[in-house]
Structure formats: C-alpha cells, structure tokens
Enzyme design. Structure first.
Site: not given
Ligand code: NAD
Length: 499
Positions: A176, A281
């Site tokens: 979002e 990541c």
C-alpha cells in the site's frame, strides 16, 4: 489529492470501503495520493471473477500464453521510463535504480516466454506390458501474490509472470506504500492480450491479506516482505490448506579476507550497503573483515567513499547515489537504531542522523552511517535495519567469520571477497545461506536460476522465479495407461506389426 484505484476485470475500479492509506512523496514528506484499502467482500468478489476467467486461460495452450508474455515484455521495454518514474515517485529510489527495478522484473518475464518448454511433462514408454506413464503440469487455479514496498515493479513481475504463464489467474496485493506500478503493469498486460479478470490487482492492508489467506478458492500464496509477516502468512495459509512460499527479511554479511583487493571490497561494501538507501533484502549490512589490518584498511577506504555519496530526491538527476527512506516511521526507527548503536558501545565512524537537504527538510532522508567494533549482542547487529547503515564486526580468523555468518538467524545472501580459490570454495560449500557471492556483493541470481534465502529469510518450499516458480505454480498429475492391443494372451508383450 489523487485517489488511486484497484484493477479488477480489466479496469481501474474505485475502492468501496471508504478506508484509504496515505501514499507519500518520501523526498518531501507530503502525501501525494490516497490508496483504497479493500474489504473482505471486495477481495472475495475479485477472486470469484478471477476463478471464472481462469477456466479459459488455463485451457489456452502454453504457447499462446507465452505470446502474451512476449508482447508484455515488449511493452515493458517500450514503457521503461514511465514505469521507472512510477517506481521512483512512490519509493524515492533514484531513476537508475527505478530502471533496474523494472529491468530485473522484465528478465523474469523473458524466461516466462519459454513457458512451453518449462511446462513440458515427462514420459515413460513401456513401464510394463503395454503400459506407458506420463506426468503433466497443470495450473493450480487462482493464486495470490502479496508484495513489499521496496521493489514495486520487480517483485510483482516475479509473481505475475510465472503464475500467469502456468495458466493460473492471480490476485495481486501490492504494498500500500507503492501501489501504482502494479496497476500500470496490469494495464500493459491487458494491452498484451491477457484476458480480463486473469490478473486482479487489489490494494489493501491486513484486512485484504487475511481475506486472501482465508479465501477457499485461492490455492497458493506467494509472499515477499518482512520476516514476522512472512511467518504469519505461511502459518495461516498452510493451516487453510494452501501452498505457500513466504520470503522474509535479511541481515547479509560480507567477509573480507586479508588477501582481498581492498579497493574493490570497499567499493562493494559502500554500493551494497547504501544503494537504494539500504532498502534491499540483498543489501550487505554487515562487513566482516578478517584481522585488524583488514578492518583498518577498510575503514581507511570506506569513510572517504561515504563522504562523497550524494543523497537526494530522484528528480535531482542520475548522479544521486540514493534517496529517502519510505516513511517517517522508517526514518525514526533507523535513527533510533543508530542511537542504540552508540549507547551499546559501537564506534561511530559516520553519523547520518543529522542529514538534511535544503528544500527537502521534511523528507525521510538518513545520511550514510558506518559503525566499527560492532558485536553480535548489539541491536544494530541483531535487527534488520533496512536503512543506509553499515555495521563492521571485526573477526580474527576465517573460521570465526564463517561461524558469525552461519550463527545469524537470517540466511538470504552473503558474500566473500578473497583472492584464494580454496577459501572461496570452502565458503560456498559450507555457509548456510541461500545466495552466495564470491567477489560479488549482491548475488541476486539471474532470472533463469532461482532466488531464495534460508533460515528465517524464507518459509515454505521452492524458490522464486526460474524453474522452481514453474513447479510452485503448477501441480503434477501422473497418468499410468495400458493398451491391451499391445499384450498377447498370457501377459506377454508384443508389438503389433505395422501395415
Ligand atoms: P512488510 O512485511 O511490512 O509488508 C509486505 C506485505 O505484507 C505488504 O503487502 C503489506 O501490506 C503486507 N502486510 C504488512 N503487515 C501485515 C500484517 N500485519 N498482516 C498481513 N499483511 C501485512 O514488508 P515491507 O516493509 O513492505 O518490505 C520490506 C521487507 O521485505 C524487508 O524485511 C525485506 O528484507 C523484505 N524483502 C524480502 C525479499 C526476499 O526475497 N527475501 C525481497 C524484498 C524485500
């Protein structure tokens, strides 16, 4: 204020819940758009329509589905700048990083163009008298993708490419915080020939995610995000009988041996820890020099390199090295972790907490930060910081450096810089981490291999993209068949003479 939408049945659709989340411009701190947060009913409706659309799409032959991927790949290429700008506008990463985000996703779509080959089954002839066996890969039905904020193009493409080319329909719930790029990609897929309803993009938060996890039609969930959420989603999806692969957070170590090229090692550490503000990541967040001489050589080289980095908004040009963090909360958290590093006794070599840029004082920036003499009990070592912070842990031997890396609870990526092939080979064989670099700081495998971490960096089975994705998004059916005309009375096997 721009109001964003979902993308359902081939169209942008306004949200009906009345609930919205703010989408920020991370460089200024201003709210630039509002994204609707779907209700359980909205998710369930999107899934039901996807299930209807999947029937024909699943029955479409793999080559035709691959042609949609070919057209999609071409459209991504043609719209590269527009997509990269959409990534950078909401995420804040530089435009070259935005282009890289789209490019690494596109490479997975290119592999999906070979879906017919990847979906080919297996065949055994004459497994017994008149008996043949064959295995086929069939689509699962409707599957879901739930993706993080940090690669708004790449990770949705990693999910939708393999899932759709295997003949599934997908409900994608992007982050979002960076929702727009997924909608743009869905529109390009429609233009490429994907039938309406086969890809539904539903924006939302926990309510939408839980609706996905509890929906009985959804057969599989591919998640990427932080470790606590990955673990939660894996547990709930599995207990509802779904196939799930959930990729989590990371704390990637780079060992620097005394024989390494120190300039190259310093370049690699700076680029991989600070690039995209450390919000990757596969970022290296822990430097592990072996020996104090190596550690000192790195400090001498890294500090001046960090001082030269240009931090700013993506609009300032392609020579910006990195941009802001994603939210105010993220900036506050990263600064708090830096405070804890000082309080817990690490040596501060560069402090990014006070970084400020004229005209962008309310942006979510953190300057380059570098700690030496970090120990494994400190919070800056234990936590995934996800910011531009490099922690250096000194070790005195290769075995100590290897043990440190292996004892860490995360296992996404790791790297070693050395000139010695034996050490490199030993490291690659023994380390308990999913992706390993040798003189390579961010070893993200190319799209025809697969991507996945070990330990708390991944829950579930099989990796993302490459051949593993084609296994994850299909189920195997094996047929054993016998034709009696090939069997003589008494069971003896005989070929029929050919006319
Ligand atoms: P996040 O876990 O906060 O969010 C990921 C997704 O989960 C989003 O779509 C979000 O809406 C949803 N979500 C968030 N909280 C939820 C809740 N309580 N219940 C249900 N759903 C929820 O992750 P993020 O901050 O968007 O992304 C950064 C994280 O992702 C980092 O930890 C990073 O290491 C990780 N990451 C991992 C990989 C990998 O392949 N291993 C790749 C990229 C990012």
């Amino acid at each position: 204020m721009q109001e964003l939408t979902h993308f359902i049945n081939g169209e942008r659709v306004s949200g009906g819940s009345g609930r919205f989340a703010d989408v920020f411009n991370p460089a200024t701190g201003e709210v630039q758009a509002k994204v609707p947060l779907a209700t359980t009913e909205e998710v369930n409706e999107a899934v039901a329509k996807a299930a209807e659309a999947q029937v024909a799409w699943g029955a479409t032959n793999p080559q035709r589905r691959a042609r949609v991927m070919m057209a999609f790949g071409q459209l991504i290429n043609e719209n590269m700048d527009m997509l990269a700008e959409s990534v950078s506008r909401e995420h804040g990463k530089t435009l070259p990083d935005g282009r890289g985000d789209v490019q690494r996703g596109l490479e997975v779509i290119e592999v999906c163009m070979g879906a017919p080959t990847l979906l080919k089954g297996e065949f055994t002839t004459d497994g017994g008298p008149g008996i043949d066996l064959y295995s086929m890969r069939q689509p699962l039905g409707v599957v879901a993708g739930i993706t993080p904020f940090n690669f708004p193009a790449m990770i949705p493409l990693w999910k939708m490419g393999p899932a759709l080319s295997c003949g599934n329909a997908m409900v994608l719930k992007p982050s979002e915080r960076c929702p727009s790029t997924s909608i743009l990609l869905a529109e390009l897929l429609k233009e490429a020939g994907l039938p309406d309803g086969v890809l539904q993009v539903v924006n939302g938060d926990k309510e939408a995610v839980d609706a996905i996890l509890d929906n009985e039609t959804i057969q599989a969930v591919g998640f990427v995000g932080s470790t606590p959420i990955a673990q939660y989603i894996y547990g709930r999806a599995a207990s509802n009988g779904k196939r799930a692969q959930c990729f989590g957070g990371a704390k990637n170590h780079m060992i620097v041996m005394p024989d390494a090229d120190m300039d190259k090692a310093a370049d690699a550490l700076v680029g991989s820890s600070m690039g995209a503000a450390g919000e990757r990541c596969m970022a290296i967040s822990v430097a592990v020099p072996v020996g104090d001489k190596t550690a000192d050589a790195l400090v001498e080289r890294i500090v001046p390199r960090l001082e030269k980095l240009k931090v700013g908004p993506y609009t300032a040009g392609d020579d910006i090295d990195y941009g802001p963090l994603i939210t105010k909360a993220s900036q506050t958290r990263v600064k708090g972790l830096i405070d804890s590093g000082i309080e817990q006794g690490a040596t501060m070599l560069m402090d990014g907490r006070e970084f400020s840029l004229q005209g962008y004082e309310d942006g979510f920036f953190v300057g380059p930060t570098y700690f030496d003499n970090v120990t494994p009990d400190m919070d800056i070592y234990k936590e995934e910081i996800f910011g531009p912070v490099l922690s250096q842990v000194r070790t005195q031997s290769y075995e100590e450096a290897l043990k440190l890396t292996m004892d860490n609870e995360y296992g996404n990526g790791t790297s070693i810089f050395t000139a010695d092939g034996d050490t490199a080979r030993d490291f690659a064989n023994r380390v308990n981490v999913g992706m390993v670099g040798i003189n390579f700081p961010i070893p993200v495998p190319l799209s025809y291999h697969t991507f996945g971490g070990w330990k708390k960096s991944a829950f579930g089975d099989l990796n993302q993209y490459g051949p593993d994705a084609f296994r994850f998004y299909t189920k195997t059916k094996t047929v054993t068949e016998r034709w009696f005309s090939g069997i003589k009375e008494g069971g003896e096997f005989a070929f029929k003479a050919m006319d």
